[in-house]
Write an enzyme that holds these catalytic residues in place. Structure first.
Site, PDB file in Angstrom:
ATOM      1  N   GLY A 194      46.139  38.627  46.472  1.00 41.32           N
ATOM      2  CA  GLY A 194      45.412  37.547  47.166  1.00 41.32           C
ATOM      3  C   GLY A 194      44.011  37.967  47.590  1.00 41.32           C
TER       4      GLY A 194
ATOM      5  N   GLU B 235      42.706  27.832  54.025  1.00 44.38           N
ATOM      6  CA  GLU B 235      43.519  28.131  52.839  1.00 44.38           C
ATOM      7  C   GLU B 235      44.013  26.835  52.208  1.00 44.38           C
ATOM      8  OE1 GLU B 235      43.057  31.111  51.366  1.00 44.38           O
ATOM      9  OE2 GLU B 235      43.734  32.020  53.237  1.00 44.38           O
ATOM     10  N   HIS B 236      43.919  26.790  50.888  1.00 39.75           N
ATOM     11  CA  HIS B 236      44.306  25.599  50.111  1.00 39.75           C
ATOM     12  C   HIS B 236      43.482  24.390  50.525  1.00 39.75           C
ATOM     13  CE1 HIS B 236      47.565  27.569  47.970  1.00 39.75           C
ATOM     14  NE2 HIS B 236      47.766  28.243  49.087  1.00 39.75           N
TER      15      HIS B 236
ATOM     16  N   ASP C 254      39.949  24.482  49.463  1.00 42.27           N
ATOM     17  CA  ASP C 254      38.785  24.388  48.549  1.00 42.27           C
ATOM     18  C   ASP C 254      38.967  23.310  47.487  1.00 42.27           C
ATOM     19  OD1 ASP C 254      40.662  25.973  47.145  1.00 42.27           O
ATOM     20  OD2 ASP C 254      39.218  27.530  46.571  1.00 42.27           O
TER      21      ASP C 254
ATOM     22  N   SER D 213      41.555  38.371  45.263  1.00 38.43           N
ATOM     23  CA  SER D 213      40.643  37.817  44.281  1.00 38.43           C
ATOM     24  C   SER D 213      40.136  38.805  43.228  1.00 38.43           C
ATOM     25  CB  SER D 213      39.445  37.228  45.032  1.00 38.43           C
ATOM     26  OG  SER D 213      38.896  36.219  44.309  1.00 38.43           O
ATOM     27  N   SER D 214      41.011  39.719  42.816  1.00 38.19           N
ATOM     28  CA  SER D 214      40.592  40.645  41.759  1.00 38.19           C
ATOM     29  C   SER D 214      40.344  39.880  40.459  1.00 38.19           C
ATOM     30  CB  SER D 214      41.649  41.723  41.540  1.00 38.19           C
ATOM     31  OG  SER D 214      42.868  41.138  41.156  1.00 38.19           O
TER      32      SER D 214
ATOM     33  N   LYS E 149      49.822  35.528  39.609  1.00 38.55           N
ATOM     34  CA  LYS E 149      49.752  34.106  39.253  1.00 38.55           C
ATOM     35  C   LYS E 149      49.802  33.879  37.747  1.00 38.55           C
ATOM     36  CE  LYS E 149      46.661  31.928  41.784  1.00 38.55           C
ATOM     37  NZ  LYS E 149      45.986  32.971  42.544  1.00 38.55           N
TER      38      LYS E 149
ATOM     39  N   ASP F  57      36.635  31.645  45.399  1.00 42.38           N
ATOM     40  CA  ASP F  57      36.578  33.060  45.027  1.00 42.38           C
ATOM     41  C   ASP F  57      35.306  33.398  44.255  1.00 42.38           C
ATOM     42  OD1 ASP F  57      39.025  32.849  46.166  1.00 42.38           O
ATOM     43  OD2 ASP F  57      40.173  33.114  44.321  1.00 42.38           O
TER      44      ASP F  57
ATOM     45  N   ARG G  64      37.488  39.545  47.784  1.00 45.12           N
ATOM     46  CA  ARG G  64      37.220  38.851  49.057  1.00 45.12           C
ATOM     47  C   ARG G  64      38.495  38.756  49.888  1.00 45.12           C
ATOM     48  NH1 ARG G  64      41.121  36.003  48.659  1.00 45.12           N
ATOM     49  NH2 ARG G  64      41.346  34.090  47.457  1.00 45.12           N
TER      50      ARG G  64
END
Ligand code: NG1
Length: 432
Positions: A134, A35-36, A38, A136-137, A232, A188, A29
């Site tokens: 970023g 952003e930040h 959710d 979302s894999s 991450k 995500d 996605r």
């Protein structure tokens, strides 16, 4: 995506065909704005990409999960499934499957009629979502493994009796992914499961609710990779988790004063704005005063989160009114706020946003958690090819080559650098 390749790889590895339907696909996605927000209970507005993770599966009776990947960089893995599965070392790709299986264990064993009846699985996966970008894999892999595990146990996802509701699954998988150590929200997993082709998805949280927002014709969202890896699994996980920690601390400081007055508990920052609105009035100065007294370092974080929540509402209105100029301006404000208040941008992302705006984008911002990864830019359809060549030469050819030559030389620098977004449907089966 070469689906046939995955089926052949499955057959070679496991000496049989995958169970029908042969493959599940789960999109990555790009988040357009929000952003930040959710994990703070404020909305987001992502779209699903045409880039995806696919998985083929057969069930096993021996409690083992055996994982293979078409890409030899991800070596085969195996683990014993249970309610509490021990994690592999940070960064190991099997952790995303461990997260899915452990997160669904209770549900699946209840449906199967007990632990001994649970089926485990052989899986072959493959993906073309750029990793650590970023996009979302990682969540796509979690969702793909979840669909495979459910399928191995005869459970299908969708509407109707006996089926696993997509939103309920997103709630479970958002919590399940925290197994890998990040304290993220549910954006995500939800968009990967619930997106609609040609539309953005407005998602609200606690509980998750979704609304499709059609995208007006004549514009494209262009994703450009800064080439700085937003990984991450290591140091960046700590950087990422600092966001949720700070927001949690700020909500605790504000809970007493604002909770009593609003007559409801303030568990997270979003509870301060039940309609995601209201900062324009007297509320913000009071929040700022309280925080400046009790925890001044948190003021910018809270300002970003609350304003970003409002920007999502305005962005949805702009899309509905077809006013893309306003949408672009909101994207620019979002980037500034992520850079100056939330502190998750980096010089490369800032340079890429500037290049995009100079190259004619109507709006541009970092997308995803930040610390590297991609930007998303709003571009009039007629300007797209000119925009892409300008970014290619000014960012990849000039900025990166001059300032970060080791990134410009990365083998992925050309193949994965620019994606013209085709808003895609959420997870589904592939007919073969
Ligand atoms: P990415 O960009 O995929 O690391 C993360 C979180 C989201 C959201 C965004 C920031 C996970 C799996 N994803 O996404 O929930 O908080 O950062 O908006 O933790």
């Amino acid at each position: 995506m070469d689906y046939e390749l995955v089926r052949r790889a499955f057959r070679k590895q496991f000496s049989r065909d995958p169970q029908t339907p042969a493959l599940f696909r789960v999109p990555g996605r790009v988040n357009l704005i929000g952003e930040h927000t959710d994990y703070n209970g404020l909305p987001v507005l992502p779209v699903a990409l045409q880039k995806e993770v696919v998985v083929a599966v057969t069930s096993r009776d021996d409690m083992r999960v055996i994982m293979s990947n078409v890409d030899p960089r991800y070596e085969p893995r195996e683990f014993v499934a249970d309610e509490n599965i021990e994690a592999a070392p940070a960064g190991d790709w099997s952790n995303y499957c461990r997260a899915a299986v452990t997160g669904l264990w209770q549900y699946v064993s209840r449906r199967a009629g007990g632990r001994a009846q649970v089926k485990c699985m052989n899986v072959m996966t493959h993906g073309d979502i750029p990793v650590a970008a970023g996009l979302s894999s990682s969540s796509a892999l979690v969702v793909a493994c979840a669909l495979a595990f459910l399928h191995a146990n005869g459970i299908s996802v969708g509407n109707g009796k006996g089926r696993f509701d997509r939103i309920e699954l997103a709630e479970i998988l958002a919590r399940a992914e925290q197994y890998v150590g990040t304290r993220g929200g549910g954006m995500d997993q939800t968009v990967a499961l619930c997106a609609r082709k040609g539309a953005a998805l407005k998602i609200d949280f606690f509980p998750i609710r979704v609304a499709e927002v059609p995208l007006p014709r004549g514009y494209k969202f262009v994703v450009c990779n800064s080439m700085v890896r937003a990984e991450k699994s290591a140091h960046q996980r700590e950087l990422y988790n600092r966001g949720p920690q700070n927001c949690h601390a700020a909500a605790a400081v504000l809970a007493e004063e604002f909770g009593a007055e609003a007559n409801r508990p303030i568990r997270r920052l979003g509870d301060l704005m039940p309609q995601n609105r209201g900062l324009s009035g007297e509320v913000w100065p009071r929040i700022e005063r309280t925080l400046s007294r009790e925890a001044p370092a948190l003021v910018p974080f809270v300002r970003h989160v609350l304003q970003e929540g409002e920007r999502v509402e305005k962005a949805v209105e702009a899309l509905e009114a077809g006013n893309m100029q306003i949408f672009g301006t909101l994207m620019i404000e979002s980037h500034k706020s992520l850079r100056d208040d939330y502190g998750v941008s980096c010089p490369e992302l800032d340079a890429l946003v500037n290049v995009a705006l100079e190259a004619g984008a109507m709006g541009s911002r970092l997308t995803g958690a930040g610390f590297g990864g991609c930007t998303v830019s709003l571009v009039a359809e007629t300007d797209v090819s000119e925009f892409v060549s300008a970014v290619q030469s000014r960012y990849y050819g000039d900025y990166l080559a001059r300032h970060r030559p080791y990134l410009a030389a990365s083998p992925h620098a050309s193949a994965e650098s620019v994606i013209i977004c085709e808003p895609s449907a959420g997870a589904g089966t592939v007919a073969m």
